[in-house]
Design a protein around this motif. Structure first.
Motif, mmCIF file in Angstrom:
data_model
loop_
_atom_site.group_PDB
_atom_site.id
_atom_site.type_symbol
_atom_site.label_atom_id
_atom_site.label_comp_id
_atom_site.label_asym_id
_atom_site.label_seq_id
_atom_site.Cartn_x
_atom_site.Cartn_y
_atom_site.Cartn_z
ATOM 1 N N GLY A 103 0.800 -1.213 0.000
ATOM 2 C CA GLY A 103 0.000 0.000 0.000
ATOM 3 C C GLY A 103 0.832 1.262 0.000
ATOM 4 O O GLY A 103 2.021 1.253 -0.321
ATOM 5 N N ASP A 104 0.187 2.341 0.417
ATOM 6 C CA ASP A 104 0.725 3.698 0.261
ATOM 7 C C ASP A 104 0.749 4.391 1.612
ATOM 8 O O ASP A 104 -0.294 4.787 2.125
ATOM 9 N N PRO A 105 1.931 4.546 2.228
ATOM 10 C CA PRO A 105 1.998 5.245 3.522
ATOM 11 C C PRO A 105 1.783 6.746 3.349
ATOM 12 O O PRO A 105 1.695 7.267 2.231
ATOM 13 N N ALA A 106 1.699 7.434 4.472
ATOM 14 C CA ALA A 106 1.388 8.866 4.480
ATOM 15 C C ALA A 106 2.635 9.680 4.146
ATOM 16 O O ALA A 106 3.271 10.287 5.015
ATOM 17 N N ILE A 107 2.991 9.669 2.862
ATOM 18 C CA ILE A 107 4.095 10.485 2.350
ATOM 19 C C ILE A 107 3.640 11.135 1.058
ATOM 20 O O ILE A 107 3.161 10.451 0.152
ATOM 21 N N GLY A 108 3.809 12.424 0.943
ATOM 22 C CA GLY A 108 3.554 13.110 -0.310
ATOM 23 C C GLY A 108 2.088 13.302 -0.620
ATOM 24 O O GLY A 108 1.204 12.926 0.146
ATOM 25 N N PRO A 109 1.830 13.881 -1.786
ATOM 26 C CA PRO A 109 0.454 14.044 -2.234
ATOM 27 C C PRO A 109 -0.046 12.751 -2.861
ATOM 28 O O PRO A 109 0.637 11.719 -2.822
#
Length: 436
Positions: free
Chosen positions: A185-191
């Motif tokens: 998945g996609d961790p809380a980094i960037g837009p």
């Protein structure tokens, strides 16, 4: 009459979904087949909508083309974007190639207890549609192909881009507690990552600043907790920091050894901004002993138009080696406008720091090689496509884009002063209602 009864039933079911009360029903559009698209009215609704990558958020007014229906109080959604293209590049480092970039995402939402449960799976066929483990992209670098560093190319996405479960618990009228669990998945980094940004939706290739900005959108063993109040959200993630390996068909695993935090602010329906900070353990296989610090900041603006939409992003990303303090900055401005319903025009302008890996090219790195910044490269991309809609509920387009580059002096003997790239493509994307 059957279609009308199904539409009425779907509307009744949607009113029973979390956040879908009668007050919010005007924000939803229903087409003649009962498929629905929701425009969130508040930041909390935008989060629960989960139309962007991972737990990121775009402005509330941003269109999210999808197929959507309701079955037994489950809201079912399907997103996709498929490009089939031919790429031609100049300079002795340029290559020509026929390939496809693509992704497909299914999502299901259901009211569970006092909150909303969401499950999401995103897949890509790029391991099969991109040969030799990369496609041409002048001045791009990052990760490996056949054990050697990729130079002037972009690696394919993994077959499993995301497998995730999300739970959103409304604590009050203006507050929301959110949880995200993802083996991939996609961790809380960037837009929002570039494959999902509305401002990049028509551009078939990756950005040069990808590895400073949003490369973590495919990460292993991600756990994220977020708290939202009003227009502000704070998140924290733990994840495995190593980039996916070259075998793109499996699920990579690893212990949680990296972390990030992100602050997002949505001051209005058309604007969103974020700042994020991360410590990433051993992201690159070729530099296994090197950990990184990453920072990003971005502003997104979306403006609905009559018979169209205009989405833009300004983005800064930085990685800093915690081993030798090398800093790589990247800057991006991209914008896509849809006008007269079926026409799209876009630009992407980048200014990125490149490393001495480009001097090595596709050769194995020499012993004791240390990656260092060597200069900046600018990329100026302009494109246009037009929907011809060959298949019902699929926006089918024919388009082209052109890229010209500004080259650092140290790289001119290799690339020349004015290399260019040209791409022609067809694009397929499912949609319903007026969202394209």
């Amino acid at each position: 009459m059957a279609v009308a009864r199904q539409t009425e039933k779907n509307s009744d079911d949607m009113q029973n979904m979390p956040g879908m009360d009668q007050k919010q029903m005007p924000g939803m559009q229903t087409d003649e087949n009962g498929r629905m698209n929701m425009h969130p009215e508040t930041f909390l609704e935008e989060i629960v909508h989960h139309g962007a990558s991972g737990t990121s958020a775009e402005p509330n007014s941003t269109p999210v083309p999808m197929l959507m229906t309701v079955k037994s109080n489950w809201a079912l959604m399907f997103h996709a974007n498929v490009f089939v293209m031919d790429e031609q590049q100049s300079s002795q480092r340029g290559h020509d190639k026929f390939f496809s970039t693509n992704w497909f995402m299914g999502m299901a939402q259901h009211k569970l207890g006092p909150g909303t449960f969401t499950t999401r799976m995103m897949l890509s066929l790029e391991p099969a549609t991109i040969s030799e483990r990369q496609y041409p992209l002048l001045f791009q670098q990052g990760e490996t192909a056949f054990g050697k560093p990729i130079a002037d190319g972009q690696h394919p996405h993994d077959f499993f881009m995301e497998l995730a479960a999300l739970y959103d618990l409304k604590l009050g009228e203006k507050s929301l507690l959110s949880f995200y669990f993802a083996p991939m998945g996609d961790p809380a980094i960037g837009p929002t990552s570039y494959p999902h940004r509305a401002s990049a939706a028509e551009n078939p290739v990756g950005s040069l600043g990808h590895h400073q900005e949003d490369s973590t959108h495919i990460a292993d063993d991600v756990v994220t907790v977020g708290l939202t109040y009003g227009i502000t959200r704070i998140e924290a993630s733990g994840f495995h920091g190593r980039e996916p390996d070259e075998f793109r068909w499996d699920l990579d695993q690893g212990k949680i050894d990296s972390w990030s935090t992100r602050l997002t602010i949505q001051p209005g329906k058309n604007c969103s901004g974020q700042y994020s900070y991360a410590r990433i353990t051993s992201p690159e296989a070729l530099f296994a002993g090197e950990d990184q610090e990453r920072m990003t900041a971005s502003v997104m603006y979306n403006r609905p138009l009559r018979d169209g939409n205009w989405a833009s992003t300004m983005l800064w990303g930085r990685t800093r080696s915690l081993q030798d303090n090398s800093v790589f900055d990247s800057y991006l401005l991209e914008s896509t406008v849809r006008f007269r319903t079926r026409n799209y025009a876009w630009t992407r302008i980048e200014n990125v720091e490149r490393s001495n890996e480009l001097l090595v090219g596709e050769n194995p790195l020499p012993p004791n090689f240390r990656e260092q910044p060597i200069g900046r490269v600018q990329a100026y991309t302009f494109g246009y496509d037009h929907d011809i809609d060959l298949i019902p509920n699929v926006a089918s387009a024919i388009g082209a884009q052109f890229t010209t580059y500004g080259v650092a002096d140290v790289l001119k003997p290799i690339y020349g002063s004015h290399p260019v790239g040209f791409t022609i493509f067809v694009r397929f994307r499912p949609f319903s209602g007026k969202e394209r």
